[in-house]
Design an enzyme around this catalytic site. Sequence first.
Site, mmCIF file in Angstrom:
data_model
loop_
_atom_site.group_PDB
_atom_site.id
_atom_site.type_symbol
_atom_site.label_atom_id
_atom_site.label_comp_id
_atom_site.label_asym_id
_atom_site.label_seq_id
_atom_site.Cartn_x
_atom_site.Cartn_y
_atom_site.Cartn_z
ATOM 1 N N GLU A 14 0.865 -1.173 0.000
ATOM 2 C CA GLU A 14 0.000 0.000 0.000
ATOM 3 C C GLU A 14 0.904 1.225 0.000
ATOM 4 O O GLU A 14 1.713 1.401 0.900
ATOM 5 C CB GLU A 14 -0.899 -0.005 1.244
ATOM 6 C CG GLU A 14 -2.281 0.586 1.009
ATOM 7 C CD GLU A 14 -2.224 2.052 0.592
ATOM 8 O OE1 GLU A 14 -3.072 2.475 -0.202
ATOM 9 O OE2 GLU A 14 -1.335 2.759 1.073
ATOM 10 N N CYS A 62 -5.592 5.911 5.356
ATOM 11 C CA CYS A 62 -5.313 4.739 4.532
ATOM 12 C C CYS A 62 -6.601 3.995 4.229
ATOM 13 O O CYS A 62 -7.486 3.913 5.074
ATOM 14 C CB CYS A 62 -4.327 3.833 5.260
ATOM 15 S SG CYS A 62 -4.009 2.278 4.431
ATOM 16 N N CYS A 65 -5.915 0.312 6.257
ATOM 17 C CA CYS A 65 -5.881 0.328 7.731
ATOM 18 C C CYS A 65 -6.964 1.235 8.301
ATOM 19 O O CYS A 65 -6.770 1.870 9.342
ATOM 20 C CB CYS A 65 -4.509 0.805 8.210
ATOM 21 S SG CYS A 65 -3.117 -0.008 7.411
ATOM 22 N N HIS A 69 -6.827 3.198 12.273
ATOM 23 C CA HIS A 69 -6.694 4.626 12.554
ATOM 24 C C HIS A 69 -7.992 5.211 13.127
ATOM 25 O O HIS A 69 -7.954 6.142 13.933
ATOM 26 C CB HIS A 69 -6.284 5.374 11.292
ATOM 27 C CG HIS A 69 -4.894 5.052 10.849
ATOM 28 N ND1 HIS A 69 -3.789 5.436 11.571
ATOM 29 C CD2 HIS A 69 -4.423 4.367 9.773
ATOM 30 C CE1 HIS A 69 -2.693 5.017 10.948
ATOM 31 N NE2 HIS A 69 -3.055 4.359 9.868
ATOM 32 N N ARG A 485 0.009 -4.314 11.213
ATOM 33 C CA ARG A 485 1.400 -4.086 10.816
ATOM 34 C C ARG A 485 2.305 -3.712 11.991
ATOM 35 O O ARG A 485 3.490 -3.478 11.782
ATOM 36 C CB ARG A 485 1.449 -2.998 9.734
ATOM 37 C CG ARG A 485 0.898 -3.502 8.411
ATOM 38 C CD ARG A 485 0.571 -2.378 7.440
ATOM 39 N NE ARG A 485 0.048 -2.926 6.207
ATOM 40 C CZ ARG A 485 -1.223 -3.289 6.016
ATOM 41 N NH1 ARG A 485 -2.095 -3.140 7.004
ATOM 42 N NH2 ARG A 485 -1.618 -3.787 4.864
ATOM 43 N N SER A 508 4.607 1.445 9.807
ATOM 44 C CA SER A 508 5.523 1.579 8.672
ATOM 45 C C SER A 508 6.455 2.774 8.824
ATOM 46 O O SER A 508 7.457 2.862 8.097
ATOM 47 C CB SER A 508 4.734 1.682 7.358
ATOM 48 O OG SER A 508 4.050 0.464 7.107
ATOM 49 N N CYS A 552 2.786 -0.281 4.592
ATOM 50 C CA CYS A 552 1.611 0.536 4.303
ATOM 51 C C CYS A 552 2.088 1.979 4.282
ATOM 52 O O CYS A 552 2.084 2.666 5.304
ATOM 53 C CB CYS A 552 0.520 0.322 5.341
ATOM 54 S SG CYS A 552 -1.045 1.082 4.845
ATOM 55 N N CYS A 555 -0.051 5.047 5.167
ATOM 56 C CA CYS A 555 -0.109 5.360 6.591
ATOM 57 C C CYS A 555 1.091 6.201 6.997
ATOM 58 O O CYS A 555 0.974 7.152 7.768
ATOM 59 C CB CYS A 555 -0.121 4.067 7.413
ATOM 60 S SG CYS A 555 -1.653 3.156 7.322
#
Length: 579
Positions: A14, A62, A65, A69, A485, A508, A552, A555
């Site tokens: 992503e 995102c 995700c 969030h 993640r 990330s 990701c 993010c």
Amino acid sequence: MSKRVIVDPITRIEGHLRIEVIVDDNNVIQDAFSSSTLWRGLEKIIVGRDPRDAGFIAQRICGVCTYSHYKAGIMAVENALGIQPPLNATLTRSLMNMALFLHDHAVHFYTLHGLDWCDITSALNADPAKAAKEAYLYTDYPLAAGESELKAVQKRVGDFVKQGALGPFQNAYWGHKTYRFSPEQNLIVLSHYLKLLEVQREAAKMMAVFGGKQPHPQSLTVGGVTSVMDILDPSRLGEWKGKFDAVADFVNRAYWPDLVMAGKVYANEPSVTQVGCGVKNFLSFQEIQVGADEYLYSTGIVKNGDLSTLHQVDESLIAEEVTNSWYKYENTDKVALHPYDGQTTPNYTGFVDGTSIGADGKEIKSKNLKLDGKYSWIKSPRYDGEPMEVGPLATVVVGLAAKNPYITPVAQKFLAQTGLPVEALFSTLGRTAARCIEAKVIVDNGLKAFNALVENLKVDTRTCATYSIDEKKEYKGRFIGNVPRGMLSHWVRIKDGKVQNYQAIVPSTWNGGPRDSKGKKGPYEMSLIGTKVANITQPLEIIRHIHSFDPCIACAVHLMDTKGNEIAQYKVEPAFARI
């Protein structure tokens, strides 16, 4: 003579990620640089808004995700205001959370990461009868692995090949020397790849039962949840459980056996077992609530890979640097800022002219990262000045150090079934297996949360807490927890009834950030160093390492420029357009 290899963009993730490595004459990576190429800025949109809006805006960080969030934004504000939601609300949030974890981990292995392990073209040469027998070596009840089923899969993909339209299987490094599965094993994984397309729908529906929709569910609110009618409806509870059972069946009969098979087959492949984990500091936080004060994952820190000692987390030691990131800190002499005081001010310095290895193996002119300056839109989070890996591997490592009663037996079972030593966890193979271990912990124990909710509803039907916001007061709060993640944290300051400052430190960012002011590299970069690349025009080893983190980047870097303008347009011709 050293050579520069650029992989840009890293696909099947992503977001937008660029990796540059320096290899020696033997194609061994000597240095590595991780760069995200689009700017982060969504936190600025939250500033000045009603704090109750934070979660709804934050989930737009995102499209993958979203719930992570959303929940983090809601719970950060609850923490700031001192709100304790009713148990029914926290357990419902947990049911939604499990849906996300199971969806993300299965999709990651098959759709995003599986092709780093499975040679699809080899599967077309498999003997379906032998493959069906092979499947029984890893489970007593194989899923989608009967001889007739495997023949149908082989024909289905073979027909695509004959038409010259491989779709998602196009342009991979088929035949690469680091692939280890036999044709029959490749066919088993390919069958599960296709089966997942059905199963992931059920996981998404699990989220929608209590979230209203997926992605971007809408049922969380500061103080609790709004899906009251669904929680009180036995048929909706039963619907969620039925979908959980279906996804759990896939994990037990496909995902877990495939990872055990990978563990056995790839045990002697040095590119996945001897490298891939250069940072051996791990940070994890409690997650997946299954009771009033019971969680499946543990909080803690493991340093230098030492499983004998679990260190406690001190939130005051978390900070972010921008020394080599395309940002600047204003009105401060500090190199690193705690997220309560974080800044997101862009300071783009661009690329430089240079050379790198082209697709034909020859040197070409290219735009390169400035290796002695700023080179990424991702910041560099540090804990007490040290880089930390977060994610499923951190969950497992911290769980083992904590003697977590849920994680420890599952991790030990994986090691026993594969014959791997515990040291093998500190590798790309170990990181990939850790995602499956997380999923197995959920399917083995997740119904504790469901049963706790059912029992609590018999004596308590509350779903939201009452509260007030005093505009004369200043508040600050945070959410810290694990998401698919890794460890995610949202930090908020509230003044005059509005959000004064908002910062998100995402997994990330921890894993993919650039080196810091002391030259210390993050987990992405360190995972690559020491890897021998068999063919620098087919850098499967690089992609496999990076994919194991499940990046990701939307993010870590949000997609807009400083004025909200369009950055670029891309036209992609799908392979199936030729049919």
